[in-house]
Design a protein around this motif. Structure first.
Motif, PDB file in Angstrom:
ATOM      1  N   MET A   1      14.166  -1.617  -8.180  1.00 22.42           N
ATOM      2  CA  MET A   1      12.750  -1.396  -8.383  1.00 22.42           C
ATOM      3  C   MET A   1      12.047  -2.655  -8.903  1.00 22.42           C
ATOM      4  N   ILE A   2      12.681  -3.805  -8.772  1.00 22.37           N
ATOM      5  CA  ILE A   2      12.067  -5.037  -9.252  1.00 22.37           C
ATOM      6  C   ILE A   2      10.815  -5.364  -8.471  1.00 22.37           C
ATOM      7  N   PHE A   3      10.818  -5.116  -7.165  1.00 24.86           N
ATOM      8  CA  PHE A   3       9.710  -5.530  -6.326  1.00 24.86           C
ATOM      9  C   PHE A   3       8.747  -4.403  -5.991  1.00 24.86           C
ATOM     10  N   SER A   4       8.654  -3.361  -6.801  1.00 24.00           N
ATOM     11  CA  SER A   4       7.729  -2.285  -6.496  1.00 24.00           C
ATOM     12  C   SER A   4       6.380  -2.583  -7.133  1.00 24.00           C
ATOM     13  N   GLY A   5       5.358  -2.559  -6.328  1.00 21.77           N
ATOM     14  CA  GLY A   5       4.007  -2.868  -6.783  1.00 21.77           C
ATOM     15  C   GLY A   5       3.707  -4.355  -6.659  1.00 21.77           C
ATOM     16  N   LYS A   6       2.466  -4.660  -6.356  1.00 19.23           N
ATOM     17  CA  LYS A   6       2.085  -6.058  -6.149  1.00 19.23           C
ATOM     18  C   LYS A   6       2.172  -6.876  -7.436  1.00 19.23           C
ATOM     19  N   ILE A   7       1.811  -6.281  -8.557  1.00 18.80           N
ATOM     20  CA  ILE A   7       1.832  -7.009  -9.824  1.00 18.80           C
ATOM     21  C   ILE A   7       3.261  -7.380 -10.198  1.00 18.80           C
ATOM     22  N   ASN A   8       4.191  -6.435 -10.071  1.00 20.01           N
ATOM     23  CA  ASN A   8       5.597  -6.729 -10.386  1.00 20.01           C
ATOM     24  C   ASN A   8       6.190  -7.729  -9.404  1.00 20.01           C
ATOM     25  N   VAL A  78      -4.118   4.470 -12.197  1.00 21.35           N
ATOM     26  CA  VAL A  78      -4.201   5.783 -11.568  1.00 21.35           C
ATOM     27  C   VAL A  78      -2.901   6.530 -11.835  1.00 21.35           C
ATOM     28  N   GLU A  79      -2.975   7.840 -11.692  1.00 22.47           N
ATOM     29  CA  GLU A  79      -1.771   8.659 -11.835  1.00 22.47           C
ATOM     30  C   GLU A  79      -1.148   8.835 -10.464  1.00 22.47           C
ATOM     31  N   CYS A  80       0.129   8.541 -10.366  1.00 21.94           N
ATOM     32  CA  CYS A  80       0.852   8.670  -9.099  1.00 21.94           C
ATOM     33  C   CYS A  80       1.005  10.150  -8.764  1.00 21.94           C
ATOM     34  N   PRO A  81       0.649  10.544  -7.535  1.00 19.73           N
ATOM     35  CA  PRO A  81       0.781  11.959  -7.186  1.00 19.73           C
ATOM     36  C   PRO A  81       2.232  12.409  -7.033  1.00 19.73           C
ATOM     37  N   SER A  82       3.167  11.490  -6.823  1.00 14.23           N
ATOM     38  CA  SER A  82       4.570  11.884  -6.637  1.00 14.23           C
ATOM     39  C   SER A  82       5.312  12.045  -7.950  1.00 14.23           C
ATOM     40  N   CYS A  83       5.250  10.997  -8.810  1.00 13.99           N
ATOM     41  CA  CYS A  83       6.041  11.043 -10.042  1.00 13.99           C
ATOM     42  C   CYS A  83       5.199  11.392 -11.272  1.00 13.99           C
ATOM     43  N   GLY A  84       3.890  11.343 -11.161  1.00 14.71           N
ATOM     44  CA  GLY A  84       3.015  11.719 -12.272  1.00 14.71           C
ATOM     45  C   GLY A  84       2.852  10.666 -13.343  1.00 14.71           C
ATOM     46  N   LYS A  85       3.373   9.454 -13.127  1.00 18.38           N
ATOM     47  CA  LYS A  85       3.255   8.384 -14.119  1.00 18.38           C
ATOM     48  C   LYS A  85       2.023   7.533 -13.822  1.00 18.38           C
ATOM     49  N   MET A  86       1.488   6.931 -14.867  1.00 18.11           N
ATOM     50  CA  MET A  86       0.333   6.059 -14.707  1.00 18.11           C
ATOM     51  C   MET A  86       0.801   4.702 -14.181  1.00 18.11           C
ATOM     52  N   THR A  87       0.104   4.183 -13.181  1.00 18.87           N
ATOM     53  CA  THR A  87       0.444   2.898 -12.588  1.00 18.87           C
ATOM     54  C   THR A  87      -0.840   2.158 -12.230  1.00 18.87           C
ATOM     55  N   GLY A  91      -5.725  -4.254  -5.439  1.00 14.40           N
ATOM     56  CA  GLY A  91      -6.195  -4.341  -4.061  1.00 14.40           C
ATOM     57  C   GLY A  91      -6.519  -2.975  -3.487  1.00 14.40           C
ATOM     58  N   ARG A  92      -6.626  -2.923  -2.156  1.00 18.74           N
ATOM     59  CA  ARG A  92      -6.971  -1.662  -1.496  1.00 18.74           C
ATOM     60  C   ARG A  92      -5.791  -0.719  -1.405  1.00 18.74           C
ATOM     61  N   VAL A  93      -4.610  -1.257  -1.121  1.00 20.01           N
ATOM     62  CA  VAL A  93      -3.406  -0.440  -0.984  1.00 20.01           C
ATOM     63  C   VAL A  93      -2.312  -1.079  -1.829  1.00 20.01           C
ATOM     64  N   ASP A  94      -1.654  -0.270  -2.624  1.00 18.87           N
ATOM     65  CA  ASP A  94      -0.546  -0.729  -3.454  1.00 18.87           C
ATOM     66  C   ASP A  94       0.487   0.386  -3.474  1.00 18.87           C
ATOM     67  N   GLU A  95       1.565   0.178  -4.201  1.00 22.10           N
ATOM     68  CA  GLU A  95       2.566   1.228  -4.332  1.00 22.10           C
ATOM     69  C   GLU A  95       2.848   1.465  -5.801  1.00 22.10           C
ATOM     70  N   CYS A  96       3.328   2.648  -6.098  1.00 21.11           N
ATOM     71  CA  CYS A  96       3.656   3.022  -7.474  1.00 21.11           C
ATOM     72  C   CYS A  96       4.770   2.114  -7.982  1.00 21.11           C
ATOM     73  N   MET A  97       4.659   1.672  -9.235  1.00 25.60           N
ATOM     74  CA  MET A  97       5.666   0.792  -9.816  1.00 25.60           C
ATOM     75  C   MET A  97       6.967   1.522 -10.100  1.00 25.60           C
ATOM     76  N   PHE A  98       6.944   2.852 -10.053  1.00 21.78           N
ATOM     77  CA  PHE A  98       8.122   3.628 -10.433  1.00 21.78           C
ATOM     78  C   PHE A  98       8.826   4.271  -9.239  1.00 21.78           C
ATOM     79  N   CYS A  99       8.039   4.837  -8.289  1.00 25.37           N
ATOM     80  CA  CYS A  99       8.668   5.574  -7.185  1.00 25.37           C
ATOM     81  C   CYS A  99       8.324   5.010  -5.810  1.00 25.37           C
TER      82      CYS A  99
END
Length: 125
Positions: A1-8, A78-87, A91-99
């Motif tokens: 999960m090192i590369f999940s999300g643009k910021i990470n 925002v709150e991730c709809p899959s895992c419920g954690k704040m991330t 940009g316009r499209v990103d991915e959850c840092m956790f799932c």
């Protein structure tokens, strides 16, 4: 999960640049000492080139960390709809840092919402 999300992903790239810069500085010293062959033994020019390149990479990485920090402080959470954690979404499209769930703030790019039920807690179809 090192590369999940643009910021990470940007933070990991900056950290890799720090390690690469330090490795370049050590490589210059190894050439100077003659441990990788006698052709560069005692060459202060080669050692100086590697040292300057390594220091520049470390300094550029520090500047990159500052830039990432400024981006991170402005990005909405925002709150991730899959895992419920704040991330944070960058940009316009990103991915959850956790799932790694795809997230967007643009309603034109949004897909159907995920509905969590007791029978399907992960929201899978």
């Amino acid at each position: 999960m090192i590369f999940s999300g643009k910021i990470n992903r940007l933070r990991s790239y900056a950290m890799g640049m720090i390690f690469l810069g330090i490795a370049l500085m050590y490589l210059g010293y190894v050439f100077f000492r003659g441990w990788l062959g006698s052709w560069a033994e005692g060459s202060q020019t080669i050692m100086a080139i590697f040292l300057v390149l390594g220091v520049l990479m470390v300094l550029f990485s520090g500047a990159m960390y500052m830039w990432i920090g400024m981006l991170s402080s402005r990005s909405p959470m925002v709150e991730c709809p899959s895992c419920g954690k704040m991330t944070k979404v960058l940009g316009r499209v990103d991915e959850c840092m956790f799932c790694k769930q795809k997230l967007t703030l643009d309603p034109t790019l949004a897909t159907t919402p995920i509905h969590h039920t007791p029978e399907n807690p992960a929201g899978l179809k």
